[in-house]
Design a protein around this motif. Structure first.
Motif, PDB file in Angstrom:
ATOM      1  N   ARG A 151       0.828  -1.205   0.000  1.00  0.00           N
ATOM      2  CA  ARG A 151       0.000   0.000   0.000  1.00  0.00           C
ATOM      3  C   ARG A 151       0.860   1.252   0.000  1.00  0.00           C
ATOM      4  O   ARG A 151       1.968   1.263   0.502  1.00  0.00           O
ATOM      5  N   ASN A 152       0.294   2.300  -0.584  1.00  0.00           N
ATOM      6  CA  ASN A 152       0.833   3.648  -0.464  1.00  0.00           C
ATOM      7  C   ASN A 152      -0.064   4.398   0.505  1.00  0.00           C
ATOM      8  O   ASN A 152      -1.289   4.342   0.397  1.00  0.00           O
ATOM      9  N   THR A 153       0.539   5.097   1.466  1.00  0.00           N
ATOM     10  CA  THR A 153      -0.234   5.874   2.419  1.00  0.00           C
ATOM     11  C   THR A 153       0.095   7.349   2.265  1.00  0.00           C
ATOM     12  O   THR A 153       1.256   7.727   2.107  1.00  0.00           O
ATOM     13  N   PHE A 154      -0.958   8.162   2.267  1.00  0.00           N
ATOM     14  CA  PHE A 154      -0.765   9.607   2.266  1.00  0.00           C
ATOM     15  C   PHE A 154      -1.872  10.215   3.128  1.00  0.00           C
ATOM     16  O   PHE A 154      -3.048   9.923   2.960  1.00  0.00           O
ATOM     17  N   GLY A 155      -1.447  11.033   4.088  1.00  0.00           N
ATOM     18  CA  GLY A 155      -2.422  11.610   5.003  1.00  0.00           C
ATOM     19  C   GLY A 155      -3.223  10.521   5.707  1.00  0.00           C
ATOM     20  O   GLY A 155      -2.674   9.581   6.267  1.00  0.00           O
ATOM     21  N   ARG A 156      -4.554  10.628   5.665  1.00  0.00           N
ATOM     22  CA  ARG A 156      -5.431   9.656   6.316  1.00  0.00           C
ATOM     23  C   ARG A 156      -5.854   8.529   5.381  1.00  0.00           C
ATOM     24  O   ARG A 156      -6.621   7.660   5.775  1.00  0.00           O
ATOM     25  N   LEU A 157      -5.345   8.516   4.154  1.00  0.00           N
ATOM     26  CA  LEU A 157      -5.776   7.556   3.144  1.00  0.00           C
ATOM     27  C   LEU A 157      -4.656   6.604   2.752  1.00  0.00           C
ATOM     28  O   LEU A 157      -3.476   6.880   2.970  1.00  0.00           O
ATOM     29  N   SER A 158      -5.038   5.473   2.148  1.00  0.00           N
ATOM     30  CA  SER A 158      -4.046   4.522   1.644  1.00  0.00           C
ATOM     31  C   SER A 158      -4.589   3.859   0.386  1.00  0.00           C
ATOM     32  O   SER A 158      -5.807   3.736   0.195  1.00  0.00           O
ATOM     33  N   VAL A 159      -3.671   3.428  -0.477  1.00  0.00           N
ATOM     34  CA  VAL A 159      -4.025   2.780  -1.735  1.00  0.00           C
ATOM     35  C   VAL A 159      -3.449   1.376  -1.753  1.00  0.00           C
ATOM     36  O   VAL A 159      -2.249   1.190  -1.547  1.00  0.00           O
ATOM     37  N   ASP A 160      -4.314   0.390  -1.972  1.00  0.00           N
ATOM     38  CA  ASP A 160      -3.896  -0.994  -2.144  1.00  0.00           C
ATOM     39  C   ASP A 160      -3.723  -1.226  -3.637  1.00  0.00           C
ATOM     40  O   ASP A 160      -4.695  -1.258  -4.387  1.00  0.00           O
TER      41      ASP A 160
ATOM     42  N   ARG B  84      -6.301  -2.360  -6.326  1.00  0.00           N
ATOM     43  CA  ARG B  84      -6.624  -1.078  -6.968  1.00  0.00           C
ATOM     44  C   ARG B  84      -7.766  -0.381  -6.231  1.00  0.00           C
ATOM     45  O   ARG B  84      -8.763   0.038  -6.826  1.00  0.00           O
ATOM     46  N   ILE B  85      -7.617  -0.260  -4.913  1.00  0.00           N
ATOM     47  CA  ILE B  85      -8.655   0.312  -4.066  1.00  0.00           C
ATOM     48  C   ILE B  85      -8.062   1.400  -3.179  1.00  0.00           C
ATOM     49  O   ILE B  85      -6.958   1.252  -2.652  1.00  0.00           O
ATOM     50  N   LEU B  86      -8.813   2.483  -3.010  1.00  0.00           N
ATOM     51  CA  LEU B  86      -8.454   3.563  -2.105  1.00  0.00           C
ATOM     52  C   LEU B  86      -9.237   3.384  -0.807  1.00  0.00           C
ATOM     53  O   LEU B  86     -10.454   3.196  -0.825  1.00  0.00           O
ATOM     54  N   PHE B  87      -8.533   3.416   0.345  1.00  0.00           N
ATOM     55  CA  PHE B  87      -9.160   3.235   1.648  1.00  0.00           C
ATOM     56  C   PHE B  87      -9.035   4.514   2.481  1.00  0.00           C
ATOM     57  O   PHE B  87      -8.031   5.233   2.394  1.00  0.00           O
ATOM     58  N   ASP B  88     -10.053   4.765   3.323  1.00  0.00           N
ATOM     59  CA  ASP B  88      -9.952   5.871   4.266  1.00  0.00           C
ATOM     60  C   ASP B  88      -9.310   5.380   5.558  1.00  0.00           C
ATOM     61  O   ASP B  88      -8.849   4.238   5.654  1.00  0.00           O
ATOM     62  N   GLU B  89      -9.307   6.242   6.595  1.00  0.00           N
ATOM     63  CA  GLU B  89      -8.615   5.898   7.829  1.00  0.00           C
ATOM     64  C   GLU B  89      -9.286   4.767   8.610  1.00  0.00           C
ATOM     65  O   GLU B  89      -8.660   4.151   9.474  1.00  0.00           O
ATOM     66  N   THR B  90     -10.556   4.484   8.303  1.00  0.00           N
ATOM     67  CA  THR B  90     -11.252   3.376   8.959  1.00  0.00           C
ATOM     68  C   THR B  90     -11.218   2.112   8.112  1.00  0.00           C
ATOM     69  O   THR B  90     -11.923   1.150   8.405  1.00  0.00           O
ATOM     70  N   ASP B  91     -10.425   2.120   7.061  1.00  0.00           N
ATOM     71  CA  ASP B  91     -10.277   0.989   6.143  1.00  0.00           C
ATOM     72  C   ASP B  91     -11.539   0.732   5.325  1.00  0.00           C
ATOM     73  O   ASP B  91     -11.770  -0.375   4.847  1.00  0.00           O
ATOM     74  N   GLN B  92     -12.340   1.781   5.127  1.00  0.00           N
ATOM     75  CA  GLN B  92     -13.497   1.703   4.252  1.00  0.00           C
ATOM     76  C   GLN B  92     -13.094   2.161   2.858  1.00  0.00           C
ATOM     77  O   GLN B  92     -12.333   3.122   2.705  1.00  0.00           O
ATOM     78  N   GLU B  93     -13.619   1.492   1.838  1.00  0.00           N
ATOM     79  CA  GLU B  93     -13.263   1.837   0.464  1.00  0.00           C
ATOM     80  C   GLU B  93     -13.873   3.169   0.060  1.00  0.00           C
ATOM     81  O   GLU B  93     -15.037   3.456   0.360  1.00  0.00           O
ATOM     82  N   ILE B  94     -13.073   3.981  -0.630  1.00  0.00           N
ATOM     83  CA  ILE B  94     -13.557   5.200  -1.270  1.00  0.00           C
ATOM     84  C   ILE B  94     -13.639   4.887  -2.761  1.00  0.00           C
ATOM     85  O   ILE B  94     -12.610   4.712  -3.419  1.00  0.00           O
TER      86      ILE B  94
END
Length: 241
Positions: free
Chosen positions: A136-145, A149-159
């Motif tokens: 994963r790449n993490t930036f701020g409160r978000l991360s990318v798997d 190919r999914i973007l997650f918020d700080e609660t690990d919910q998909e955006i």
């Protein structure tokens, strides 16, 4: 395990038949339709996993069909178009088409796009494909798997991201804290996006900011450098350019 059902709304018989053959060869179940009426008939009989829509149908608008679908259901949409009106492409992105592909296109690229969109809609268990796990790449409160190919918020919910939005984010993350000129951004994102006008890029940038920035009007990650291009700041507390 059933194969993903892919609707094909294409009025040109030769193109429709070519798409049927391509999808069947790549472990999909194609459902061909020549017009909007046939789509609605087929939609009543079968549950589609994704629909390919030609933007310029004979005496009909693929854009109208896409808008109708978005109003009534959460069906993935990939639009196919020639070198037509750029305004239609912008509207298509704004109403939520998941991806665009310009004709003529590379068949392997179309299949890759379909698989990527299906993964984002939670149909990865139906897709026969492999991809290395690069974390994963993490930036701020978000991360990318990158594997999913999914973007997650700080609660690990998909955006949810469209394929175009994901590709844009992935490209920025591959070049963190670097100013990227608009011309480079256009050329590096692929043959389809390289033909987009500046306004279309602005739409993609705006849509991505709405999903990754707490205040899209004052972005801390995806920033504009007037007269230079864009820069993706991974850690705004440490980076200032």
């Amino acid at each position: 395990m059933s194969l993903p059902k892919i609707g094909i709304v294409e009025d040109e018989a030769s193109m429709r038949n070519a798409l049927v053959a391509l999808l069947a060869e790549n472990q999909f179940e194609p459902v061909p339709m020549a017009n909007i009426s046939e789509f609605h008939d087929a939609d009543k009989r079968t549950s589609l996993d994704l629909v390919l829509i030609d933007l310029q149908l004979n005496d009909e608008s693929g854009l109208t069909l896409a808008m109708d679908i978005r109003r009534t259901k959460d069906l993935p949409i990939v639009m196919l178009t020639g070198q037509g009106d750029e305004t239609d492409k912008i509207i298509g992105l704004e109403i939520g088409a998941d991806d665009y592909l310009l004709k003529p296109f590379n068949p392997r690229e179309l299949i890759a796009r379909i698989r990527a969109v299906l993964r984002r809609y939670g149909n990865s268990d139906q897709i026969s494909t492999t991809q290395s796990d690069i974390g994963r790449n993490t930036f701020g409160r978000l991360s990318v798997d990158h594997k999913q190919r999914i973007l997650f918020d700080e609660t690990d919910q998909e955006i949810p991201l469209t394929n175009a939005e994901y590709r844009l984010l992935e490209y920025f993350l591959s070049r963190p804290n670097q100013i990227i000129p608009r011309v480079e951004l256009l050329s590096e994102l692929g043959s389809d996006l390289s033909k987009y006008v500046d306004r279309t890029v602005d739409v993609l940038i705006l849509r991505l900011r709405r999903k990754i920035e707490e205040n899209p009007s004052k972005p801390v990650h995806l920033q504009t450098r007037r007269g230079q291009g864009y820069i993706f700041v991974t850690d705004p507390h440490r980076n200032s350019i």
